[in-house]
Design a protein around this motif. Sequence first.
Motif, mmCIF file in Angstrom:
data_model
loop_
_atom_site.group_PDB
_atom_site.id
_atom_site.type_symbol
_atom_site.label_atom_id
_atom_site.label_comp_id
_atom_site.label_asym_id
_atom_site.label_seq_id
_atom_site.Cartn_x
_atom_site.Cartn_y
_atom_site.Cartn_z
ATOM 1 N N TRP A 144 0.625 -1.337 0.094
ATOM 2 C CA TRP A 144 0.091 0.003 0.093
ATOM 3 C C TRP A 144 0.823 1.058 0.032
ATOM 4 O O TRP A 144 0.435 2.230 -0.688
ATOM 5 C CB TRP A 144 -0.866 0.066 1.107
ATOM 6 N N TRP A 145 2.328 1.052 0.578
ATOM 7 C CA TRP A 145 2.910 2.410 0.930
ATOM 8 C C TRP A 145 3.396 2.876 -0.703
ATOM 9 O O TRP A 145 3.851 4.018 -0.561
ATOM 10 C CB TRP A 145 3.890 2.086 1.705
ATOM 11 N N MET A 146 3.538 1.831 -1.531
ATOM 12 C CA MET A 146 3.833 2.338 -2.784
ATOM 13 C C MET A 146 2.722 3.280 -3.444
ATOM 14 O O MET A 146 3.263 4.405 -4.219
ATOM 15 C CB MET A 146 4.342 1.384 -3.839
ATOM 16 N N PHE A 147 1.556 2.954 -3.176
ATOM 17 C CA PHE A 147 0.530 3.958 -3.903
ATOM 18 C C PHE A 147 0.502 5.145 -3.085
ATOM 19 O O PHE A 147 0.160 6.149 -3.637
ATOM 20 C CB PHE A 147 -0.807 3.315 -3.897
ATOM 21 N N ALA A 148 0.879 5.159 -1.709
ATOM 22 C CA ALA A 148 0.570 6.443 -0.989
ATOM 23 C C ALA A 148 1.693 7.348 -1.220
ATOM 24 O O ALA A 148 1.556 8.406 -1.273
ATOM 25 C CB ALA A 148 0.802 5.999 0.454
ATOM 26 N N LEU A 149 3.026 6.546 -1.667
ATOM 27 C CA LEU A 149 4.305 7.409 -1.755
ATOM 28 C C LEU A 149 3.791 8.009 -3.380
ATOM 29 O O LEU A 149 4.243 9.118 -3.397
ATOM 30 C CB LEU A 149 5.458 6.622 -2.035
#
Length: 806
Positions: A769-774
């Motif tokens: 998920w953090w890849m999309f948040a980034l």
Amino acid sequence: MIRNYVKIAWRNLVRNRVFSAINIVGLAIGLATCLLISLFVLDELSFDRFHAKSDRIVRVVFRGTVQGGKMNEAHVMPPVARTLQADYPEVQDATRLRHGGMPQFLIGDNLFNEESMAFADSNFFQVFSFPLLQGNPKTALSRPNTVVLTKLTALKMFGLDNALGKTVQVKGSNVPLTVTGVMDEIPANSHFHFDVFTSMASLAESKSPSWMTSEFFTYLVLPKGYDYRQLEAKLPQVVEKYMGPQIETAFGMKYAQFRQKGNDIGLFLQPLMDIHLHSDSPYDLEPAGNIQYVYLFSAVALFVLLIASINFMNLSTAGASKRAKEVGIRKVMGSLRLELTFQFLIESLLLTAIALGVALALVYAALPLFNSLSGKTLTFSFVDAPWLLPGLLLFGVFVGVLAGSYPAFFLASFKPVAVLKGRFTFGKSTISLRSGLVVFQFFIAILLMVGTTVVYRQLDYIQNKKLGYDKDQVLVLSNTWALGPKEEVFRDLLLQDPRVVNVSHSGYLPAGPSNNNNFFVYPDNHSTQLVKTLRYDVDYNYIPTLGMEVVAGRNFSKSFGTDSTGVIINEAAAKAFGWKANAIGRTITRPDREGTKVTYQVVGVVKDFHFRSLHERITPLVMVLAKAPGTMIVKVKTREVSGLLASIKKRWSDFGADQPFSYSFLDERFMKTYESEQRIGQILGIFSGLTIFVACLGLLGLATFTAEQRTKEIGVRKVLGASVGSIVGLLSREFVKLVLIALVLASPVAWYAMDKWLQAFEYKIAVSWWMFALAGVLAIAVALLTISFQSIKAALINPVHSLRGE
């Protein structure tokens, strides 16, 4: 009339120079990106199409599954070509290639190194369109011990003398080879490249009747318009008829029984023009391309161009308020809607023409860097490709009309009465379209950001994953066979160097190109439980040199005379053999096509290590104690490798080797396995940055127009006490909302696309998920940074000036 249109168009571009510059830069980047990627895509799609019979040639490949072990080989058995040509009349011709390595050639006392050689059948030059500059293509390879050289190889060996009739000799052979032909250089867009072609009649193995060895790349010529799948459907009969009896001899079971046990082997056909982009054999003549990357780059080119075109449409419609009165007056004076549309299309084409000129300059400047990243030697020349200039002009017209069509029709549709009375407003549909286009821009930008993040994370995972062996501080010395009987002495001298930890003799490397052998065995005399493994020929020092872990039993040792028939297996092999308990002392048996059997006893089990790329699962491996000269693996313990290399090179020279000193590092060979992924990551990163930059150019223009339209509103708000921060937030809120919508829409698409890409790896990261948040945070930050300059400037305007009437 047209001259007048162009003059007015030029004046409008100059008057609105800021927005014209934004459009030109954006379109130029989009066009340059599209042109560069088009060169790459066209080159990839052009492979092997230069042959006159390219649409009729197919390659025979071998695929199968034996006890769960996959077999996927681009080469097949010696008799396949003549058998298919004899049994099936639709096979009009058949020819073979076999890799001959890189032997040294002797001409008198002169030695020539690194000439890549292949054995080829006599009809090779009748199947493939490689023109001979000297010699007869029909007879050049018809006799044994004849060779055809490429033009540069002939020049290197014989200078300006006529090479025909001259003789060369492979070092170590007493048989001279007569030069019967000189051919032009093989084009870069061929799936194989060799400097020397030797007649197949010189090779005894070419006449072998064996259907159990596969070393010959075999090509068939089919009738024009014939569907190769019709012949492919008949090939299972060939396997059963010819290979079946040899399977029965080697494995002690009927072919039908062999199939019933879940084994499945067969011959298949591969169109010549599909080989480069669709071949998935790990041991092809040359590394293949990837059709997925062609699709990816094509999509990126289209996306960047679309975003640049969207910028043009957005800025043109957003700036319509400035041209509304002009349109109204023109219509009152009698201008037709079609004439106004044509005027605005001329402006669009003029801007596109300027952008195309800038794009061409960018392409010439960026081409060397792009070639370096893509590993190609692409050229951009109007002389070499006369179709390029008219193609570019048509391309520019297409882009100009595409980008300018909506603004032209939109501006020409204004009603003069409403405009001249000052009641002109944008319709909701126009504002919605503009917002939708901004969402689309950042949708693409976020897709590329997520994709780049996943690619780099996977590459980082590959670099840092525990492989089961130590790839660092390991030198690989090639061609040590050139030392002859002094090879062992050279090895002993290396071991005496305090900077050297260990040395092993083996050409079987767990990284990069390596020797490999399919090794069919059955465990504990269970002849019906055939298992496909790979065999590594190693010496006593192989395992300690590479830092592998022996989890059961022991390493090979000179203290045990029986180790000549001993083997060390990996954990995957023990599992495939069904040995849940201790494997030490158990036996495996290797059958061969003559019906003889060799039995080995397991003396050790090594922890599974990645001896192939992380694209593939670890498969059963058997290590056999065997002398394998030619390559040395040297484990060193010094960071000052340059000094050690200089010392080794001097010793090499002292031994008088007639082969140049050649070395590589194991970790570099490992990373070379993932060269295509590294290139994809670098190119994707650059194009992601360009996409975001072009999107931000459009955002900057829209923010400027928005601020101009709301000048009086900002003045009123400031008079009523609004702070600079609240006004900046007001102007930025709409754009941030659009970026968030783009993030929501792009996330599932990006997850699906990257999950599909990662499926090519057996060992991979998870898409988190953090890849999309980034990506979302970066997109919002970039958008805010772009907007903030104009927003702050508008918020700081003195309300006295902004509230003045016209």
